[in-house]
Scaffold this motif. Sequence first.
Motif, PDB file in Angstrom:
ATOM      1  N   UNK A   1       0.844  -1.201   0.000  1.00 28.85           N
ATOM      2  CA  UNK A   1       0.000   0.000   0.000  1.00 28.85           C
ATOM      3  C   UNK A   1       0.877   1.249   0.000  1.00 28.85           C
ATOM      4  N   UNK A   2       1.904   1.231   0.828  1.00 28.41           N
ATOM      5  CA  UNK A   2       2.795   2.384   0.947  1.00 28.41           C
ATOM      6  C   UNK A   2       3.600   2.592  -0.348  1.00 28.41           C
TER       7      UNK A   2
ATOM      8  N   UNK B   1     -10.342  10.219  11.286  1.00 26.70           N
ATOM      9  CA  UNK B   1      -9.493   9.036  11.117  1.00 26.70           C
ATOM     10  C   UNK B   1      -8.218   9.154  11.926  1.00 26.70           C
ATOM     11  N   UNK B   2      -7.666  10.367  11.976  1.00 24.20           N
ATOM     12  CA  UNK B   2      -6.461  10.567  12.782  1.00 24.20           C
ATOM     13  C   UNK B   2      -6.763  10.369  14.262  1.00 24.20           C
ATOM     14  N   UNK B   3      -7.911  10.866  14.702  1.00 30.23           N
ATOM     15  CA  UNK B   3      -8.317  10.650  16.104  1.00 30.23           C
ATOM     16  C   UNK B   3      -8.349   9.143  16.373  1.00 30.23           C
ATOM     17  N   UNK B   4      -8.960   8.405  15.449  1.00 27.73           N
ATOM     18  CA  UNK B   4      -9.054   6.953  15.607  1.00 27.73           C
ATOM     19  C   UNK B   4      -7.673   6.321  15.663  1.00 27.73           C
ATOM     20  N   UNK B   5      -6.767   6.777  14.783  1.00 24.42           N
ATOM     21  CA  UNK B   5      -5.424   6.196  14.725  1.00 24.42           C
ATOM     22  C   UNK B   5      -4.664   6.471  16.024  1.00 24.42           C
TER      23      UNK B   5
ATOM     24  N   UNK C   1       1.732   9.287  12.654  1.00 25.48           N
ATOM     25  CA  UNK C   1       2.361  10.605  12.797  1.00 25.48           C
ATOM     26  C   UNK C   1       2.895  11.093  11.450  1.00 25.48           C
ATOM     27  N   UNK C   2       3.479  10.150  10.687  1.00 27.43           N
ATOM     28  CA  UNK C   2       3.956  10.501   9.342  1.00 27.43           C
ATOM     29  C   UNK C   2       2.807  10.991   8.476  1.00 27.43           C
ATOM     30  N   UNK C   3       1.710  10.234   8.507  1.00 26.99           N
ATOM     31  CA  UNK C   3       0.554  10.587   7.682  1.00 26.99           C
ATOM     32  C   UNK C   3      -0.038  11.924   8.140  1.00 26.99           C
ATOM     33  N   UNK C   4      -0.009  12.130   9.437  1.00 28.74           N
ATOM     34  CA  UNK C   4      -0.506  13.393   9.992  1.00 28.74           C
ATOM     35  C   UNK C   4       0.301  14.562   9.391  1.00 28.74           C
TER      36      UNK C   4
ATOM     37  N   UNK D   1      -5.484   9.678   2.296  1.00 32.67           N
ATOM     38  CA  UNK D   1      -4.989   9.738   3.674  1.00 32.67           C
ATOM     39  C   UNK D   1      -5.690   8.699   4.549  1.00 32.67           C
ATOM     40  N   UNK D   2      -6.999   8.605   4.387  1.00 34.85           N
ATOM     41  CA  UNK D   2      -7.742   7.650   5.212  1.00 34.85           C
ATOM     42  C   UNK D   2      -7.365   6.209   4.881  1.00 34.85           C
ATOM     43  N   UNK D   3      -7.165   5.939   3.594  1.00 32.18           N
ATOM     44  CA  UNK D   3      -6.795   4.572   3.205  1.00 32.18           C
ATOM     45  C   UNK D   3      -5.432   4.207   3.767  1.00 32.18           C
ATOM     46  N   UNK D   4      -4.506   5.167   3.730  1.00 27.53           N
ATOM     47  CA  UNK D   4      -3.175   4.900   4.262  1.00 27.53           C
ATOM     48  C   UNK D   4      -3.242   4.647   5.759  1.00 27.53           C
ATOM     49  N   UNK D   5      -4.063   5.430   6.444  1.00 27.85           N
ATOM     50  CA  UNK D   5      -4.200   5.239   7.892  1.00 27.85           C
ATOM     51  C   UNK D   5      -4.756   3.859   8.213  1.00 27.85           C
ATOM     52  N   UNK D   6      -5.739   3.425   7.422  1.00 25.24           N
ATOM     53  CA  UNK D   6      -6.302   2.110   7.730  1.00 25.24           C
ATOM     54  C   UNK D   6      -5.383   0.995   7.243  1.00 25.24           C
TER      55      UNK D   6
END
Length: 656
Positions: free
Chosen positions: A236-237, A286-290, A266-269, A255-260
């Motif tokens: 994915x990355x 999604x960041x809150x969830x992560x 933190x990188x994605x943030x 962004x959301x797909x990468x997080x999941x």
Amino acid sequence: MSLGNSFGLCFFHSLLSQLQTKAVKSSLLVFRRLLQSNLKPSDLTFSLLIKASASSSFASNSLKPKLEANQIHTHLFKSGIIQLAYIRTGLLNLYVNLGCVKNARFLLDEMPGRDVVAWNALISGYSKNGYDFLAFNLFIEMVREGFRPQATTLVGLVPSCGRLELAFQGKSIHGIGVKTGLDRDSKVKNALTSMYAKCGELEGAEILFEEMVEKSVVSWNTMIGAYGQNGLFVEAMVLFKKMRAQAVEANYVTVMSLLSANADHETIHCFAIKSGIVNNASVVTSLVCAYAKGGDSESAELLHKSLSHDNLVSLTALISSYAETGNMDKVVVCFTRSRQLDMELDAVAMVSILHGVKNPAYIAIGLAFHGYGIKTGLCIHCLVTNGLISMYSRFNDIEAVLSLFLEMQEKPLISWNSIISGCVQAGRAGDALELFFQMMMYGYVPDAITIASMLSGCSQMGYLQYGKKLHCFILRNNIEMEDFISTALIDMYIKCGSIELAERVFRGIKEPCLATWNSMITGYGISGFENKALNGYTELRKRGLKPDKITFLGVLAACIHGGNVDKGRRYFQIMTEEFVWGALLDGCCIHQEVKLGEYLAKKLYLLDHTNGGLYVSMSNLYASEGMWDDVARVRQIMKDTGGDGSSGASLIELTS
DNA sequence: GCACTGTGTA
């Protein structure tokens, strides 16, 4: 007059079309104003009104938009404009967005000259609302009535195949696409790619993705998501990097797909901040969830506060991260905030909260939430009932557990699992066995979780013969042998006195996890194979696994059992030098060793008196033994010293 | 194209 009428209408029309983009106030309010001005709405007025309502109706659970839709419906009916196909389809679409699929179906059924657009709207409506079979049946009905599917039809229908993992039906749709040439449409290609990925057929997804000549951001997102859903996080990355290399602009879904896909949050943030996507509410959620999942409740809370509109998903993530650590005080604060915002919690949030009620000190809070669940009707959900069953079984209240279970209208396998594991955890393996037989009589087939609980029950009762039967069942049904099941199986053989069979199971595992090693080490220890236990410890370290409190207790138990005080002392030294004493203290909680715990707590206090966690552990240990006076004493000390054991602020106060 | 969730081992 007629000129005035058209001017007035123009004014209201422009107002309504602005509402579509702003979606702030009720469009119906504007419409009423129009009627008050004695203007006669045209079909264009209604079209704009419907579109404005549809764009503001998303993400709302309240009844108000549904009532508004009904009012619009009435106006349309009275004026006769509902006969126009495009207006009718617009209304149908509005109902679909609000989840009122029955009303939508009624509109289609009673439609005089319905066209393919109306069929498309309802097919994708069923699919969006999770009525996957209805979507499929409607598609068949449509084709039978002689309508030719369009690209939109397929785009609406294909997601249903992915959700149900109906690979065969999905492929049939793909076939229809190839035959009709509709598969050349990029939207259809994206939908099919996603469908193959959801059905676990990654190769199909890859082929379709490669085939695409012009890959849009949606195509890239779909494939990144495809890898993520199938656990291929590195791929994915890598794909994301390729996408960047081809200068395709990422959007919020990327962004959301990468997080999941388990990318470092933190990188994605950082990436989201740099690319300006961080203002998107879904990304923040999604960041809150992560952050919450990673245990960083503080960052999660900060981000959550940055949201302009509180939303339930973000709040639920925050609540569950607090509940995970048993921080019920914070959970209650979040709950209060949701009440102030007039937000009604849903079943998912309720379940997270119940999960957090682990400490007996919070039993009253658990009961209060049970009450809230009854009042709000959330207790009807079997999800919530299962949560309640686990909560009451943690407190050994088997009577409450049984009555909850009996009152359940539907008893899916998961509920049987809840109650069986509840009985086992409460030390009532006999009841568990009886329920297990009942479950089988009802025709349910036990899954890995049922088996794991039952094995644990056999260990309790020493039922070697029955444990062996379960082992056979696992082999016959090809149940995944890794981790949970194998650990439970090894433990069962050990507790039933057959170390040889335990060893045989252990040797059959390619990569034993820490828990599996722990049960084998503990098993060797209590069976008198001190050396084997210690060798196990060495081997585990060699493989790069990090021992935990249970490993240490197993090793120490082996030394004690073998009467080898010197060796025991040496390992004890390793533990205290390399790892924290605190792990041992928590170990005492598990084995309810109050005296040893007190001794350790004193040692720890000398090492680091600012460690608030120490008091929490001691309080938990006393609570687990029902020593409420001592719990109160520790809590008083915590209050006096200003440390509540969890907040960073109090630590700063202490050290300054 | 996307986010929150229950049941299980030592």
